[in-house]
Design an enzyme around this catalytic site. Sequence first.
Site, PDB file in Angstrom:
ATOM      1  N   LYS A  32       0.870  -1.196   0.000  1.00 36.77           N
ATOM      2  CA  LYS A  32       0.000   0.000   0.000  1.00 36.77           C
ATOM      3  C   LYS A  32       0.893   1.227   0.000  1.00 36.77           C
ATOM      4  O   LYS A  32       1.803   1.338   0.820  1.00 36.77           O
ATOM      5  CB  LYS A  32      -0.898   0.006   1.246  1.00 36.77           C
ATOM      6  CG  LYS A  32      -1.590   1.352   1.473  1.00 36.77           C
ATOM      7  CD  LYS A  32      -2.798   1.267   2.377  1.00 36.77           C
ATOM      8  CE  LYS A  32      -2.459   1.202   3.835  1.00 36.77           C
ATOM      9  NZ  LYS A  32      -3.669   1.396   4.680  1.00 36.77           N
TER      10      LYS A  32
HETATM   11  C1  R5P Z   1      -2.542   5.118   8.308  1.00 34.25           C
HETATM   12  O1  R5P Z   1      -3.142   5.677   9.171  1.00 34.25           O
HETATM   13  C2  R5P Z   1      -3.056   3.898   7.753  1.00 34.25           C
HETATM   14  O2  R5P Z   1      -2.141   3.026   7.200  1.00 34.25           O
HETATM   15  C3  R5P Z   1      -4.200   4.098   6.803  1.00 34.25           C
HETATM   16  O3  R5P Z   1      -4.795   2.840   6.695  1.00 34.25           O
HETATM   17  C4  R5P Z   1      -3.812   4.571   5.422  1.00 34.25           C
HETATM   18  O4  R5P Z   1      -3.102   5.764   5.467  1.00 34.25           O
HETATM   19  C5  R5P Z   1      -5.030   4.701   4.523  1.00 34.25           C
HETATM   20  O5  R5P Z   1      -5.871   5.675   4.989  1.00 34.25           O
HETATM   21  P1  R5P Z   1      -6.035   7.079   4.259  1.00 34.25           P
HETATM   22  O6  R5P Z   1      -6.741   6.788   2.978  1.00 34.25           O
HETATM   23  O7  R5P Z   1      -6.851   7.895   5.206  1.00 34.25           O
HETATM   24  O8  R5P Z   1      -4.672   7.618   4.016  1.00 34.25           O
END
Ligand code: R5P
Length: 272
Positions: A171
């Site tokens: 990710k």
């Molecule tokens: C960090 O807080 C986490 O890995 C989140 O799951 C990731 O950043 C995805 O969330 P967002 O779309 O709010 O960035």
Amino acid sequence: MDFGMRNRLSKIFNPRTGKTVMLAVDHGYFQGPTTGLKDMGNIIPLIPHADCLFATRGILRNCIDPKIDTSVCLRVSGGPSILGELSKEDITTSMEEALRLNASGIGMSIFVGAKNEDRTISNLGRLVSEAERYGMPVLAITAVGKDMGRDARYIGLACRMAAEIGAHIVKTYYSEGFEEIVASCPVPIVIAGGKKLPEMDALQMTENAVKAGAKGVDMGRNIFQSDSPIGMIKAVRSIVHKGLTAAEAFDIYQKSKKSGVSENINAAMEKV
Ligand code: R5P
């Protein structure tokens, strides 16, 4: 790859499209009660629209109905708060717990270019080795070091490192030159949404990422902080799984917002 690993991956990546809409609601593990997640009841109606829910064990145990159809990817790293040195993260949740919670995957952050990057990378290596004994996919989250730009060179470095160490999914953030990042990463990439953007911008980013080869999203704030979270997750879903353009998806968001449709669990019927 054995049956267990492939079966779990099929709970994350929708077998009909090979892509995924993961709903990220793990932010509290270092940010505390983030806007949109203060009352976790707010995210319950969104869950049926997601292929996979990315959350911590505390939220799963206390706030989520175990009867959900949506699969779960468990956040297993943590430690420092938003006030501390984030790269000091360690593994905070065991494999046994991931199996007990029936997780289809586990996720941890790596901090390439940050103070303790080496520690987060070796944590990832150990986690992958353990996870593979149980057929458990590992999602590596490439958090961006404070002094690093979100450009293709840096993100490409972090994604490739995560894959080389053994992550099954990466990710990361969308950036210019995303095709290059995808091309140089041998495992599927999903994008995080990052900070809240105007809805159209978030949808355009999603379209760009998917067109560049991302296998979907693991998105949080741009969904649950929207003025129509259901409208946004439906719109994101239409891009990821149906190949709609951002403009077409924006229409879905607006219609859902206007109709004020009761945002309830029966919406599961509308899943792709
Ligand atoms: C960090 O807080 C986490 O890995 C989140 O799951 C990731 O950043 C995805 O969330 P967002 O779309 O709010 O960035």
